[in-house]
Scaffold this active site. Structure first.
Site, PDB file in Angstrom:
ATOM      1  N   HIS A  84       4.955   6.257  11.770  1.00  0.00           N
ATOM      2  CA  HIS A  84       4.496   6.156  10.376  1.00  0.00           C
ATOM      3  C   HIS A  84       3.745   7.453  10.049  1.00  0.00           C
ATOM      4  CE1 HIS A  84       3.242   4.610   6.662  1.00  0.00           C
ATOM      5  NE2 HIS A  84       2.708   3.454   7.007  1.00  0.00           N
ATOM      6  N   ARG A  87       0.804  -1.212   0.000  1.00  0.00           N
ATOM      7  CA  ARG A  87       0.000   0.000   0.000  1.00  0.00           C
ATOM      8  C   ARG A  87       0.841   1.268   0.000  1.00  0.00           C
ATOM      9  NH1 ARG A  87      -2.793  -3.732   1.121  1.00  0.00           N
ATOM     10  NH2 ARG A  87      -0.861  -4.436   1.998  1.00  0.00           N
ATOM     11  N   THR A  88       1.722   1.361   0.995  1.00  0.00           N
ATOM     12  CA  THR A  88       2.439   2.624   1.156  1.00  0.00           C
ATOM     13  C   THR A  88       3.324   2.887  -0.054  1.00  0.00           C
ATOM     14  OG1 THR A  88       2.352   2.301   3.521  1.00  0.00           O
ATOM     15  CG2 THR A  88       3.934   3.919   2.734  1.00  0.00           C
ATOM     16  N   LYS A 110      25.471  -6.141   1.004  1.00  0.00           N
ATOM     17  CA  LYS A 110      26.935  -6.009   1.026  1.00  0.00           C
ATOM     18  C   LYS A 110      27.390  -5.315   2.299  1.00  0.00           C
ATOM     19  CE  LYS A 110      27.130  -5.407  -3.992  1.00  0.00           C
ATOM     20  NZ  LYS A 110      27.407  -4.432  -5.032  1.00  0.00           N
ATOM     21  N   ARG A 140      11.352   3.072   4.099  1.00  0.00           N
ATOM     22  CA  ARG A 140      10.734   2.198   5.103  1.00  0.00           C
ATOM     23  C   ARG A 140      11.800   1.231   5.587  1.00  0.00           C
ATOM     24  NH1 ARG A 140       5.105  -0.986   5.100  1.00  0.00           N
ATOM     25  NH2 ARG A 140       4.473   1.148   5.460  1.00  0.00           N
TER      26      ARG A 140
END
Ligand code: NCD
Length: 358
Positions: free
Chosen positions: A132, A54-55, A83, A104
């Site tokens: 959020h 969604r985001t 890495k 995120r």
């Protein structure tokens, strides 16, 4: 112009700035053709170290609808993270390519670190169980659109209040509006973290903690359902035991006011029965759509702030943050347990708080 360079936590924006974002989002919603080239030539870097549908799609749709472009990854396995590159280095590097970063991460405080090293604006699209803020903008914009106000609201927050970052950000943002009260509906294992209980007390925001939906549904204006955050449980058996602790169904909806609304940041698992979708008070899918408009407004405003060279050099504090999910305990970020009041120390990245014994 916004005062902040990045959006990491809800309080980075003032109440007036949020009002300006609402006005811009309203205009974008009503006259989308005026904005279709507003970000032409601009590039958004989406760094999704944690799964998101969604985001990420909401941000990508927002940028594409503004005529901008998007580069990035949604699977950290395919990036240099494997890495061993630090978040700080990735942020520095991407800020040489793009005009705005959306991040995120499962580590709490990771977007904060990125914002300290990035010369371009950083948007926190969710950091672990912490914050959020763009979901919060979505939630506030939904209140604004549905009720025409963001004050005088009784909000029942239901489900995983411990790990639910959307709830944490929403509480902080709502503290700035008049006559807001909360019902906190959760099993005792998933209670709101202590720092937020302290926050409610300090700001004199009325709240009650209850363990049944029936104890709060009749009086609320908003019932904000949340998913039990499976990915944050150390003990899978505990998740299995708690996952279906609340299920909103049409029987329970009969107890609610006619003008209340049901919200959910989505994805839904079992916590709202699909029959509720047909009740006009169910607003969660509309809420997701509003999220795209408010993100468009936010992107436009942060791009106005634009490029600002960052030259910070943090000195590590003697105290250490004890949150095992905080970025400072994952990578070589300097410890930043800052004194916020007499005998009270808070981590700059994740808000972990420690008080001296009296
Ligand atoms: C929320 C999140 O990621 O915290 N979802 C979202 O942003 N759309 C809620 C959740 O995952 O339960």
């Amino acid at each position: 112009m916004l005062k902040t360079h990045s959006l990491i936590e809800p309080q980075d924006l003032t109440v007036e700035e949020i009002e300006q974002l609402f006005a811009l989002a309203d205009d974008i919603k009503n006259r989308p053709h005026l904005y279709q080239n507003a970000c032409a030539g601009k590039l958004m870097g989406t760094l999704f170290y944690e799964p998101s549908t969604r985001t990420r799609l909401s941000f990508e749709s927002a940028m594409n609808r503004l005529g901008g472009r998007v580069v990035g990854f949604s699977d950290p396995g395919s990036s240099s993270v494997t890495k061993g590159e630090t978040v700080a280095d990735t942020a520095r590097m991407v800020s040489g390519y793009a005009d705005i970063i959306v991040m995120r991460h499962s580590w709490e405080g990771a977007p904060k670190v990125a914002s300290l090293y990035s010369d371009i604006p950083v948007i926190n699209a969710g950091d672990g169980g912490h914050n959020h803020p763009t979901q919060t903008l979505t939630d506030l914009y939904t209140f604004h659109t549905v009720f025409g106000r963001t004050n005088n609201l009784n909000i029942a927050l239901c489900g995983d209040l411990k790990f639910g970052r959307t709830v944490h950000s929403l509480i902080q943002a709502m503290s700035r509006y008049e006559n807001v009260s909360f019902s906190l509906i959760s099993p005792k294992e998933l209670r709101l973290p202590q720092y937020l209980i302290d926050f409610l007390d300090k700001n004199k925001i009325p709240y009650k903690e209850v363990d049944k939906i029936e104890d709060a549904i009749a009086e609320c204006d908003v019932l904000y359902m949340t998913r039990v955050q499976q990915e944050r449980f150390a003990d899978k058996a505990e998740y299995e035991r708690l996952k279906d602790c609340y299920i909103l169904d049409t029987e329970k909806m009969k107890l609610a006011k006619q003008d209340m609304i049901v919200m959910h940041p989505l994805p839904r698992v079992n916590e709202i029965s699909t029959e509720v979708d047909y009740d006009p008070r169910a607003k969660y899918f509309r809420q997701a759509r509003y999220g795209m408009f408010i993100r468009m407004a936010l992107i436009l405003k942060l791009l106005e702030v634009g490029y600002q060279p960052q030259k910070i050099r943090l000195q590590p504090t003697e105290r250490h943050c004890k949150n095992a999910r905080c970025i400072c305990n994952m990578q070589q970020e300097p410890q930043q347990m800052l004194k916020v009041a007499e005998g009270v120390y808070r981590c700059l990245y994740c808000d972990y708080t420690e008080k001296d014994e009296e």
